[in-house]
Design a protein around this motif. Structure first.
Motif, short mmCIF file in Angstrom:
data_model
loop_
_atom_site.label_atom_id
_atom_site.label_comp_id
_atom_site.label_asym_id
_atom_site.label_seq_id
_atom_site.Cartn_x
_atom_site.Cartn_y
_atom_site.Cartn_z
N PRO A 51 0.84 -6.08 7.22
CA PRO A 51 -0.42 -6.37 7.53
C PRO A 51 -1.52 -6.02 6.69
O PRO A 51 -2.54 -6.44 6.80
N LEU A 52 -1.02 -5.32 5.52
CA LEU A 52 -2.25 -5.10 4.61
C LEU A 52 -1.52 -4.88 3.25
O LEU A 52 -0.21 -4.68 3.35
N LYS A 53 -2.24 -5.24 2.29
CA LYS A 53 -1.77 -4.85 0.77
C LYS A 53 -2.98 -4.22 0.19
O LYS A 53 -4.13 -4.33 0.67
N CYS A 54 -2.74 -3.69 -1.08
CA CYS A 54 -3.86 -3.03 -1.81
C CYS A 54 -4.01 -3.26 -3.27
O CYS A 54 -2.89 -3.88 -3.79
N GLU A 55 -5.14 -3.24 -3.67
CA GLU A 55 -5.36 -3.40 -5.19
C GLU A 55 -5.78 -2.08 -5.56
O GLU A 55 -6.88 -1.47 -5.19
N CYS B 164 0.83 -1.22 -0.11
CA CYS B 164 -0.17 -0.19 0.00
C CYS B 164 0.82 1.34 0.00
O CYS B 164 0.33 2.42 0.23
N GLY B 165 2.11 1.30 -0.21
CA GLY B 165 2.98 2.26 -0.43
C GLY B 165 3.11 2.83 1.18
O GLY B 165 3.26 2.42 1.99
N VAL B 166 3.31 4.19 1.03
CA VAL B 166 4.05 5.12 2.22
C VAL B 166 2.77 4.95 3.21
O VAL B 166 2.96 5.48 4.38
N ILE B 167 1.26 4.79 2.77
CA ILE B 167 0.46 4.94 3.61
C ILE B 167 0.57 3.87 4.77
O ILE B 167 0.03 3.88 5.90
N ALA B 168 1.07 2.78 4.43
CA ALA B 168 1.42 1.57 5.38
C ALA B 168 2.78 1.64 6.11
O ALA B 168 2.93 0.79 6.91
N ALA B 169 3.38 2.72 5.70
CA ALA B 169 4.94 2.57 6.19
C ALA B 169 4.74 2.60 7.76
O ALA B 169 5.43 1.87 8.23
#
Length: 204
Positions: A145-149, A129-134
């Motif tokens: 803990p999360l990934k995005c589509e 999810c990029g920097v949102i998940a950092a």
């Protein structure tokens, strides 16, 4: 005399609160929370249209929240949840995750569930999810803990930082904003557990 007359009244005295809410009062309060979140969702802008909707695949279980400190974990999770909702992204979890989460008497936050094998396949194929998940990755440590589509151009750390400081998040809900901070979101999450509690003494 007159002093006694001032103390006495034939009217009904207001009930003194004992500080506890009974189950019906809790249920009524949680209905208001559900209504408020429904209003919040209706005010969220639309996300990317099908067939390429923005999706957040979430993997952290309730036991992971407890392991890192439930309060701190909620403080990390709810702003991400609100931001993703505000950007029109849905949350997808596995069926076993949903069963485990609700077994902890926690309210569902996801948009849909998938059979475990399908969810695992999509999670493996999804992008970070990029920097949102950092910050989340730093908090919980690898694996992510999360990934995005289809989140590119939709979710970003800059966008999240702007969102959590905006009236959309801090405006105390409709009509002054969209969300009431993480207040309604957290109450919705712990609502089933609150309903399961009993007052320490039977009601009169």
């Amino acid at each position: 005399g007159s002093s006694m007359e001032q103390l006495c009244s034939s009217g009904k005295y207001e009930t003194i609160s004992d500080g506890y809410m009974n189950q019906q009062e809790v249920a009524d309060r949680l209905k208001l929370v559900d209504w408020a979140l429904s209003e919040s969702r209706s005010l969220c802008p639309s996300g990317p249209p099908k067939p390429h909707p923005c999706v957040v695949l979430w993997s952290l279980h309730a036991r992971d929240f407890v392991r890192k400190g439930f309060g701190a974990s909620m403080g990390m999770f709810q702003p991400i949840r609100a931001y993703a909702m505000y950007r029109g992204c849905g949350f997808v979890v596995s069926k076993s995750f949903a069963k485990d989460w609700t077994a902890w008497k926690l309210g569902p936050f996801w948009t849909s569930t998938l059979p475990d094998n399908q969810w695992q396949a999509r999670f493996r194929a999804a992008s970070p999810c990029g920097v949102i998940a950092a910050s989340i990755n730093d908090f919980w440590s690898p694996p992510p803990p999360l990934k995005c589509e289809h989140a590119k151009g939709v979710l970003s750390m800059k966008g999240k930082l702007f969102f959590v400081k905006s009236h959309a998040y801090t405006g105390h809900g409709p009509p002054h904003g969209v969300f009431n901070g993480n207040y309604d979101l957290t109450l919705q999450t712990i609502g089933p557990r609150l309903q399961a509690y009993r007052t320490p003494f039977p009601e009169a």
